[in-house]
Design an enzyme around this catalytic site. Structure first.
Site, PDB file in Angstrom:
ATOM      1  N   THR A 151     -55.555  25.031 -49.965  1.00  0.00           N
ATOM      2  CA  THR A 151     -56.097  23.916 -49.119  1.00  0.00           C
ATOM      3  C   THR A 151     -55.560  22.403 -49.325  1.00  0.00           C
ATOM      4  O   THR A 151     -56.047  21.571 -49.011  1.00  0.00           O
ATOM      5  CB  THR A 151     -57.544  23.736 -49.364  1.00  0.00           C
ATOM      6  OG1 THR A 151     -57.760  23.413 -50.806  1.00  0.00           O
ATOM      7  CG2 THR A 151     -58.279  25.035 -49.316  1.00  0.00           C
ATOM      8  N   THR A 152     -54.314  22.697 -50.152  1.00  0.00           N
ATOM      9  CA  THR A 152     -53.685  21.505 -50.368  1.00  0.00           C
ATOM     10  C   THR A 152     -52.428  21.774 -50.093  1.00  0.00           C
ATOM     11  O   THR A 152     -51.889  22.962 -50.262  1.00  0.00           O
ATOM     12  CB  THR A 152     -53.560  20.768 -51.846  1.00  0.00           C
ATOM     13  OG1 THR A 152     -52.936  21.921 -52.719  1.00  0.00           O
ATOM     14  CG2 THR A 152     -55.244  20.766 -52.419  1.00  0.00           C
ATOM     15  N   HIS A 155     -63.084  20.250 -56.016  1.00  0.00           N
ATOM     16  CA  HIS A 155     -63.064  19.204 -54.934  1.00  0.00           C
ATOM     17  C   HIS A 155     -64.359  18.741 -54.804  1.00  0.00           C
ATOM     18  O   HIS A 155     -65.428  19.256 -54.894  1.00  0.00           O
ATOM     19  CB  HIS A 155     -62.638  19.847 -53.653  1.00  0.00           C
ATOM     20  CG  HIS A 155     -61.354  20.703 -53.781  1.00  0.00           C
ATOM     21  ND1 HIS A 155     -60.144  20.125 -53.229  1.00  0.00           N
ATOM     22  CD2 HIS A 155     -61.147  22.073 -54.346  1.00  0.00           C
ATOM     23  CE1 HIS A 155     -59.352  21.239 -53.564  1.00  0.00           C
ATOM     24  NE2 HIS A 155     -59.763  22.230 -54.061  1.00  0.00           N
ATOM     25  N   GLU A 193     -65.076  21.985 -49.623  1.00  0.00           N
ATOM     26  CA  GLU A 193     -64.136  22.219 -48.386  1.00  0.00           C
ATOM     27  C   GLU A 193     -64.492  23.454 -47.737  1.00  0.00           C
ATOM     28  O   GLU A 193     -64.885  22.894 -46.163  1.00  0.00           O
ATOM     29  CB  GLU A 193     -62.973  22.731 -49.262  1.00  0.00           C
ATOM     30  CG  GLU A 193     -62.258  21.848 -50.348  1.00  0.00           C
ATOM     31  CD  GLU A 193     -60.766  21.806 -50.676  1.00  0.00           C
ATOM     32  OE1 GLU A 193     -60.222  23.050 -51.005  1.00  0.00           O
ATOM     33  OE2 GLU A 193     -60.118  20.834 -50.209  1.00  0.00           O
TER      34      GLU A 193
END
Ligand SMILES: CCN[C@H]1CN(CCOC)S(=O)(=O)c2sc(S(N)(=O)=O)cc21
Ligand SMILES: [Zn+2]
Length: 260
Positions: free
Chosen positions: A198-199, A95, A105
C-alpha cells in the site's frame, strides 16, 4: 528512489507519476463489502506461530514505525488459509489517522478504523531473498488487523512506551523479545484477496489476510503514535506523523473470500 509521502504534493494521488503500477489491476487497500465476499468452504483457518519469534529493533522510516524480525529461519511463520507455503515474519508496522478521524487503509462497507497493523511475511520456500519475494505475485502475505479506540491495550504499551526513542525519521533502537501474538484479536476469522503493497513501490505481490475482529486500543495510546515525526532530527520542519494511509483502490473485478 523517488521521494514520496502522504502530503498534498507527494501523497497517494501523485504516486502514479513515479510508480505507474499505482493504476494496476491488483492495488491495495480496498473497501471490503462483507456480504459480497464469497464464503469458501475449502478456505481453512490461518495459523500463526510467533512463539520463537525474535524481534530485533524498532525504527522510524519516515513513513511509519516498524518492528523488524530475524527472518533467517522459519521460527516465526504464518500458514494455512489461502497460503500454499509457510510465510516468514519479516516486520510489522502501523498506519493511523489524525486526531479523532480515520486512519486504517482497508475499510469495511465504507467504514474506516482508527488504525491498521500490518504483519509482513514472505515466501521463503519459493524465493531466496525478501527482495525477490517482494516483487513476486505470491511473494508476500500481509496480515492486517484493525485497531479501534476503546480500552487500553495492555501489550501495545510495550510499543507506545518506546516510541519517544524513534521520534525522528531515521531513528532506530533495540527492541528484542517482543512477541506479536499479543496483538492478535481472539478470533482469526478473515477476509482474503490478492493485492499489493500500500506504499511505493506498490508491488502487486501481496496475499492480503484481513482479520474481521479489531483490537481495542485507547485514544491515549493512539496519541503516542501521533507524536512521531515524518521529518529528521535536524529538519527545522516538525511534520507530525499522522494520516499515513492510502485510501481504498478500485477492486477491478477481484474476488474477496471469507473464511467463515
Ligand atoms: C515505507 C515502505 N514500505 C514498504 C517497504 N517494503 C517494500 C520493499 O521491500 C523490498 S515492505 O515489503 O517492507 C512493505 S509492506 C507494506 S504494506 N503497507 O503494504 O504492508 C509496505 C512496504
Ligand atoms: Zn502497511
Amino acid at each position: 528512489g523517488h521521494h514520496w509521502g502522504y502530503g498534498k504534493e507527494d501523497g497517494p494521488s501523485s504516486w502514479y507519476k513515479n510508480y505507474p503500477v499505482a493504476e494496476g489491476n491488483r492495488q491495495s487497500p480496498i473497501d471490503i463489502v462483507p456480504n459480497e465476499a464469497s464464503h469458501d468452504r475449502d478456505l481453512g483457518p490461518i495459523m500463526t506461530n510467533y512463539d520463537h519469534c525474535t524481534s530485533i529493533n524498532i525504527s522510524n522510516n519516515g513513513h511509519s514505525v516498524v518492528v523488524e524480525f530475524n527472518d533467517s529461519d522459519d521460527r516465526s511463520v504464518i500458514k494455512g488459509g489461502p497460503l500454499d507455503n509457510p510465510y516468514r515474519l519479516k516486520q510489522f508496522h502501523f498506519h493511523w489517522g489524525g486526531k479523532g478521524h480515520e486512519g486504517s487503509e482497508h475499510t469495511v462497507s465504507g467504514e474506516g478504523f482508527a488504525s491498521e497493523l500490518h504483519l509482513v511475511h514472505w515466501n521463503a520456500v519459493k524465493y531466496k531473498t525478501y527482495g525477490e519475494a517482494s516483487t513476486a505475485p505470491d511473494g508476500l502475505a500481509v496480515l492486517g488487523i484493525f485497531l479501534e479506540t476503546g480500552d487500553d491495550h495492555r501489550w501495545l504499551h510495550m510499543i507506545t512506551d518506546v516510541l519517544y526513542m524513534v521520534k525522528y525519521k531515521g531513528s532506530i533502537t533495540d527492541f528484542k523479545g517482543f512477541n506479536p501474538k499479543c496483538l492478535l484479536p481472539s478470533s482469526l476469522h478473515y477476509w482474503t484477496y490478492l493485492g499489493s503493497l500500500t506504499t511505493p513501490p506498490l508491488h502487486e505481490s501481496v496475499i492480503w489476510i484481513i482479520l474481521k475482529e479489531p483490537i481495542e486500543v485507547s485514544e491515549k495510546q493512539l496519541g503516542m503514535f501521533r507524536m512521531l515525526l515524518f521529518t529528521e532530527e535536524d529538519d527545522d520542519q516538525k511534520m507530525r506523523m499522522e494520516n499515513n494511509f492510502r485510501p481504498p483502490q478500485p477492486i477491478k473485478g477481484r474476488r474477496v473470500r471469507s473464511s467463515n
